[in-house]
Structure formats: C-alpha cells, structure tokens
Design a protein around this motif. Structure first.
Motif, mmCIF file in Angstrom:
data_model
loop_
_atom_site.group_PDB
_atom_site.id
_atom_site.type_symbol
_atom_site.label_atom_id
_atom_site.label_comp_id
_atom_site.label_asym_id
_atom_site.label_seq_id
_atom_site.Cartn_x
_atom_site.Cartn_y
_atom_site.Cartn_z
ATOM 1 N N GLN A 116 6.992 -9.052 25.647
ATOM 2 C CA GLN A 116 6.156 -8.682 26.786
ATOM 3 C C GLN A 116 5.524 -7.317 26.540
ATOM 4 O O GLN A 116 6.222 -6.357 26.196
ATOM 5 N N PRO A 117 4.210 -7.176 26.723
ATOM 6 C CA PRO A 117 3.556 -5.881 26.484
ATOM 7 C C PRO A 117 3.808 -4.901 27.621
ATOM 8 O O PRO A 117 4.240 -5.267 28.716
ATOM 9 N N ASP A 118 3.534 -3.638 27.329
ATOM 10 C CA ASP A 118 3.622 -2.556 28.319
ATOM 11 C C ASP A 118 5.014 -2.397 28.919
ATOM 12 O O ASP A 118 5.173 -2.071 30.095
ATOM 13 N N VAL A 119 6.054 -2.619 28.104
ATOM 14 C CA VAL A 119 7.440 -2.429 28.549
ATOM 15 C C VAL A 119 8.148 -1.572 27.509
ATOM 16 O O VAL A 119 8.343 -2.006 26.376
ATOM 17 N N ASN A 120 8.540 -0.350 27.877
ATOM 18 C CA ASN A 120 9.185 0.534 26.905
ATOM 19 C C ASN A 120 10.687 0.663 27.112
ATOM 20 O O ASN A 120 11.342 1.392 26.385
ATOM 21 N N TRP A 121 11.235 -0.049 28.125
ATOM 22 C CA TRP A 121 12.698 -0.025 28.265
ATOM 23 C C TRP A 121 13.307 -1.142 27.413
ATOM 24 O O TRP A 121 12.639 -2.115 27.082
ATOM 25 N N ARG A 122 14.576 -0.979 27.089
ATOM 26 C CA ARG A 122 15.228 -1.898 26.155
ATOM 27 C C ARG A 122 16.134 -2.898 26.876
ATOM 28 O O ARG A 122 16.024 -4.103 26.687
ATOM 29 N N PHE A 123 17.067 -2.385 27.688
ATOM 30 C CA PHE A 123 18.018 -3.250 28.386
ATOM 31 C C PHE A 123 17.710 -3.380 29.880
ATOM 32 O O PHE A 123 17.728 -4.464 30.423
ATOM 33 N N PHE A 124 17.450 -2.241 30.548
ATOM 34 C CA PHE A 124 17.229 -2.255 31.986
ATOM 35 C C PHE A 124 16.066 -1.335 32.336
ATOM 36 O O PHE A 124 15.931 -0.252 31.768
ATOM 37 N N ASN A 125 15.274 -1.768 33.293
ATOM 38 C CA ASN A 125 14.145 -0.965 33.751
ATOM 39 C C ASN A 125 14.618 0.319 34.417
ATOM 40 O O ASN A 125 14.031 1.380 34.258
#
Length: 409
Positions: A116-125
């Motif tokens: 998914q684009p534009d998501v820089n967190w790894r495990f949890f938002n």
C-alpha cells in the motif's frame, strides 16, 4: 457483427491501456506465511530522471532494487541477488497485489504479497504506550515447535520511543537489520532483505524477561523463543567452531573460474601470499554482507601480498546458471577478486565432499585464512555483519590484525 465490433473495441482498449505507474514515496508491504501471519516491511519508490527504483528499508539499511518492469497493469520486481522476484498487479486503488517468489534448485516457493502506498509505519499506525524498554543485550533461546532442536543466540536492541532496531547474533551468523516496535508491552520485529522474510514477536513481562516468543521465517518455518536481559551474554568464539581433520594443515582444490579455467592454491598467483578462502553462495544474505566487506578489504590489501578466492556453492550445479548468479553478485558488490564455481550445491555434506580436509562445516559463509606457506591458520564460521553494530567493527579489527600479523611473517 455488433459482437465482433465490441471484441475489437475491448482489444483496442487493452492494447492501449496505460502502463502501471508506481507512486513515489514510502510503501508498506506484507508477505503472508502459510499460517496466515503477515510479515510487514517498508520500501520506498524513487523516481530518478523518469526511471523508477525501489529501496527496501530495514533499520539503517536500504537495499536498492533497479530491475522493475511494467506491462499494462503488471509490475515485476526482480531482486538483484538471491534468485527471487515479486510479480504483482497494480490495482485501481493504487495497491500492489501478487506473489514473492524464491526460485530454489528443484522448486519455487511463493508467498502472497500486498503493498500500500503512502504508509510509513511498519506494524501499527499508532502504538499504545509501553512502560518497557528492551535496549541492551539479551540471552536468547530459540526452540523448534517439537522442542527437539534448540539454538542459543544473543539479542541486541536499541529502543527510541516505541521504535526498536537491532538483531540476533548466532554462532552461524546474524539476522541482519531488524526493525519494529513495542505496543501493548509486546515486541514486534521484522526484516525482508530480498531473500529472507523474518518476524519476531514476544511478550515483555518486565524489562528483563521476554516470553511466549514466536519466530516466523519464510513461508512455513515457525519457532518459539524466549529471552532474559543479560549484558554479559556471549556466544562461542566463531574461530573455534570449524577445523581441519587431524594431519591436515592446508586445503587442496581445483575448481573452474567463470571462464572455465581451473584454479588452484598451488598456482603461481597465490605463492608466498596470505590467502583468504571464502565459502559462499549468491543465495545467502550473510554472504552478501561478507562479500561487500571483503571487496573493500581486497582493494586495501591486494598490493600488500593478500589474495582472496571465493568458492561458490550455488543451489544448482548447472554451470551457466551458477555463473550468471555469481556475475550478478560481482556486479552488485564490485567484487574484484576470484570467485570459482565448485560444481557442488549448498548442501553441507556436499561442502565436506568438495573439501575433504574439513572436519566440520556448519554454515555459509565460512572463511579460511592461509599463511604464506599454505597452512590454514584461522577458520571463521558465519559472519558478523554491519547489522550487529560494534560487533561488526570488532570483527573487522580482529580479522585485519590477523592478516597484518601473517604479512609480517
């Protein structure tokens, strides 16, 4: 006639469909194991003069991937090493859906891939607050699900806020750059390096105990683990794990180089030289780390009387296929020392057959240091890579001191 015109129209639309265009920026991806567990990681899509590349992110490491091909809505990403690739389709929502495929000697292993684009967190938002801090050194035990096999390791972590980075060191190598978080007093770490997909979870009882740990590796491997905070935790000396058989003092081999010419330690090029013999494979991430180091080491030491010979143990004994894989490794890591194709695969027993002087063989890479007279003076099992921080620095210092001492003899 109307039906024919409709088919022609659909075919025309398909032929002129705009090629998939990956959105630049940081993405969040997952690989699904056969238990349904998702192993997350991040990558960044970068546009350089109209050419897209990907950088896979694990802690401080960014693993560059340049081979990206698109056709209609298909996006194929070929890893520069490891004989692996990601085959996907770009959805109308901008997400990628597909498979991560590892091409092994006799079969392919595939894992479901989503990104998914534009998501820089790894495990949890957003992480729940935690009173725990895992920074420091841990004594770790990994246990197979059937409890028959046990591996001792050392964990080293750095926590800043809820973000955690670090690795596990074992007698045969390290788990490279791990990155994750603490949420609800539970530790989460993961890594995808283009070959291996790893995830570790564990419950923090306090700042000194981790229980109920699970270690997921690749499609199907699951192990249990636990840990206890111990700043004095140690592993056996990596120079003590592999040896030659009694009455053996040197190696005797003759393997072809990439042009098919046989090379031996008795060749004039290696006489009166300190020689480093590296047992490696292009499929091996720890070997990648060691090869990267040895490449720079050779540049520094080759004019002082040091040579390096890499002995490649690939997943197949097909010469041309193995040659192609090693050439990719050489180009990727700027390798300018000799790498030979042994013709043997990465099975440990085959290594023993190819080098009968060895009394044991535990892991790739394994590195032998040979003095000017041809005697094996040191054998190092595994590799302590840059993901281990100070341990990598200590390895380099000790390794180069050994070489300096042998050059003086």
């Amino acid at each position: 006639m109307i039906g024919l015109l409709m088919l022609i129209g659909l075919f025309t639309i398909a032929c002129h469909k705009k090629p998939a265009d990956l959105k630049t920026g940081v993405w969040r991806a997952t690989l699904k194991t056969e238990t349904g567990t998702e192993i997350p990681f991040n990558f960044e899509v970068i546009d350089s003069a109209g050419v897209k590349r990907i950088e896979i992110i694990n802690g401080k490491e960014r693993f560059r991937v340049n081979e990206i091909s698109t056709k209609a809505d298909s996006v194929n990403i070929t890893m520069p090493l490891f004989e692996s690739e990601i085959k996907t389709v770009l959805g109308d929502n901008g997400y990628l859906y597909g498979k991560f495929i590892r091409h092994l000697a006799t079969k392919d292993v595939a894992m479901e891939f989503n990104a998914q684009p534009d998501v820089n967190w790894r495990f949890f938002n957003a992480n729940a607050p935690s009173d725990h801090n895992v920074s420091g050194r841990w004594s770790v035990t990994f246990t197979s699900v059937n409890a028959k096999d046990t591996t001792v390791a050392v964990g080293e972590f750095v926590q800043k806020g809820s973000n955690v980075t670090g690795t596990f060191l074992t007698t045969t190598g390290d788990y490279r750059f791990l990155e994750g978080t603490i949420a609800n007093n539970k530790l989460y770490l993961s890594c995808f390096d283009g070959s291996n997909s790893l995830m570790f979870t564990g419950q923090l009882s306090d700042n000194k105990i981790i229980t109920g740990g699970k270690f997921y590796s690749g499609l199907s491997s699951v192990k249990n683990w636990s840990a206890k905070k111990d700043e004095r935790a140690l592993l056996p000396d990596s120079y003590s794990l592999t040896s030659l058989k009694p009455n053996y003092s040197t190696l005797d081999f003759s393997f072809p180089d990439l042009d098919g010419k046989k090379v031996s330690l008795s060749d004039e090029k290696y006489k009166n030289k300190v020689v480093v013999v590296q047992l490696l494979g292009s499929w091996c991430p720890n070997c990648m780390d060691e090869t990267s180091y040895l490449s720079s080491f050779y540049t520094k030491y080759k004019d002082r009387g040091v040579e390096i010979i890499g002995l490649a143990y690939e997943t197949t004994n097909d010469f041309e296929k193995s040659k192609k894989n090693i050439e990719r490794l050489q180009n990727r890591l700027n390798v300018n020392y000799e790498i030979l194709l042994t013709g043997f695969t990465n099975n440990k027993q085959e290594v023993m057959k190819s080098l009968p002087a060895l009394s044991t063989f535990l892991a790739f890479p394994t590195t032998l240091i040979i003095d000017k007279k041809g005697a094996v003076r040191k054998i190092h099992t595994g590799f302590t890579g840059p993901g281990t921080g100070k341990h990598y620095t200590e390895f380099v210092t000790y390794f180069e001191k050994n070489i300096d001492d042998l050059l003086k003899e």
